[in-house]
Design a protein around this motif. Structure first.
Motif, PDB file in Angstrom:
ATOM      1  N   GLN A  30     106.104  18.848  36.989  1.00  0.00           N
ATOM      2  CA  GLN A  30     105.569  17.874  37.936  1.00  0.00           C
ATOM      3  C   GLN A  30     106.601  17.570  39.001  1.00  0.00           C
TER       4      GLN A  30
ATOM      5  N   ASP B 176      98.878  21.459  34.221  1.00  0.00           N
ATOM      6  CA  ASP B 176      97.561  20.870  33.962  1.00  0.00           C
ATOM      7  C   ASP B 176      96.537  21.359  34.991  1.00  0.00           C
TER       8      ASP B 176
ATOM      9  N   ASP C  10     101.151  13.909  41.210  1.00  0.00           N
ATOM     10  CA  ASP C  10     100.731  12.915  40.229  1.00  0.00           C
ATOM     11  C   ASP C  10     100.392  13.516  38.868  1.00  0.00           C
ATOM     12  N   ARG C  11     100.548  14.826  38.732  1.00  0.00           N
ATOM     13  CA  ARG C  11     100.382  15.482  37.433  1.00  0.00           C
ATOM     14  C   ARG C  11     101.119  16.806  37.457  1.00  0.00           C
ATOM     15  N   THR C  12     101.247  17.432  36.307  1.00  0.00           N
ATOM     16  CA  THR C  12     101.992  18.690  36.249  1.00  0.00           C
ATOM     17  C   THR C  12     101.172  19.826  36.847  1.00  0.00           C
TER      18      THR C  12
ATOM     19  N   GLY D 106      97.104  17.100  44.211  1.00  0.00           N
ATOM     20  CA  GLY D 106      96.776  17.228  42.802  1.00  0.00           C
ATOM     21  C   GLY D 106      95.993  18.465  42.435  1.00  0.00           C
TER      22      GLY D 106
END
Length: 278
Positions: free
Chosen positions: A147, A157, A152-154, A112
């Motif tokens: 993503q 971000d 679990d996120r782009t 992440g």
């Protein structure tokens, strides 16, 4: 003498590639893209063995076959050297022109958070941004990356958080979180800038091994862009450049297939007319 030079060159290239590939295996690498150095090292070693065997046989047919092998291998080596020289030159030219926006391309997260490769791109972006601010300009920064299946996120971000944490005002950071490849990075970033009413020159930041393909792709997305290169970690250099070389070959696949076909055709003419041993 010539064949001895070829054999020595093959060994000189194969040994560092094999060493890097074995290190990747010890670090747990399993995917083909991360093991390209090992594959390339084995291929170059096999080429050296094949050249030695054909030369040792010494028959007219083996000699003619040796000429063909060396011609095709020489063509690929020449293309790779041109690619490598262009990528390194393009990626390390100091950019002095001003730009209205910076686009930094994503390349995967680790748990992440930004990976070392991605951090290099972001640090290069920060360098250019702060230099622009010191010169009285405040370019918008686009963090471009979607993503992945194992994320679990782009990437956008995580990249945006890193940029803000290192001094870029949050109001100047745009997040493009849909892209899954370089073409989409550039196309979606262009659309995002257009929607925000931002025109003018764009500087795209990626790693130096990726500069050449990014520049070629940008020309097909109507993005008025100059591409900047960020340093690539030393242990990632062989596989990264080999992967990009393969991608560039695929982008111009028909051209290179045509060139190899021409080499084979000339060899066949020489073989059948007696110019080569028969």
């Amino acid at each position: 003498m010539f064949l001895t030079v070829v054999a020595v060159c093959c060994a000189a290239v194969a040994v560092p590639l094999l060493w890097n590939g074995l290190r990747a295996v010890r670090r747990g690498a399993r995917s083909l893209t991360r093991l390209l150095a090992l594959v390339a090292g084995l291929s170059v070693l096999a080429l050296g063995v094949l050249v030695s065997v054909l030369a040792a046989i010494g028959t007219p047919v083996s000699t003619a076959t040796l000429v063909l092998v060396l011609a095709v291998a020489g063509y690929l080596a020449l293309v790779f050297l041109v690619f490598l020289g262009a990528a390194l030159t393009y990626g390390h030219v100091r950019v002095t022109e001003e730009a209205e926006s910076l686009v930094v391309l994503g390349c995967g997260l680790v748990h992440g958070e930004v990976s070392p490769m991605l951090r290099s791109r972001l640090d290069r972006t920060l360098e250019v941004f702060h230099r622009s601010v010191a010169a009285g300009r405040t370019p918008v920064v686009v963090a471009s990356g979607g993503q992945g299946e194992d994320e679990d996120r782009t990437e956008a971000d995580a990249m945006a958080e890193y940029l803000v944490r290192h001094g870029v005002p949050s109001g100047l950071v745009l997040r493009e979180g849909r892209s899954t490849n370089t073409r989409e990075n550039l196309r979606f970033s262009r659309e995002l800038l257009q929607d925000a009413g931002i025109g003018g020159r764009t500087l795209v930041v990626t790693n130096d091994y990726h500069v050449m393909r990014t520049a070629m792709t940008a020309r097909h997305t109507d993005l008025d862009a100059r591409v900047l290169g960020a340093p690539t970690a030393r242990q990632s250099v062989p596989s990264a450049f080999l992967r990009e070389f393969a991608a560039v070959l695929v982008m111009h696949g028909w051209w290179h297939l045509g060139a190899v076909a021409a080499i084979v055709a000339l060899w066949a003419v020489g073989f059948t007319t007696g110019v080569l041993p028969a």
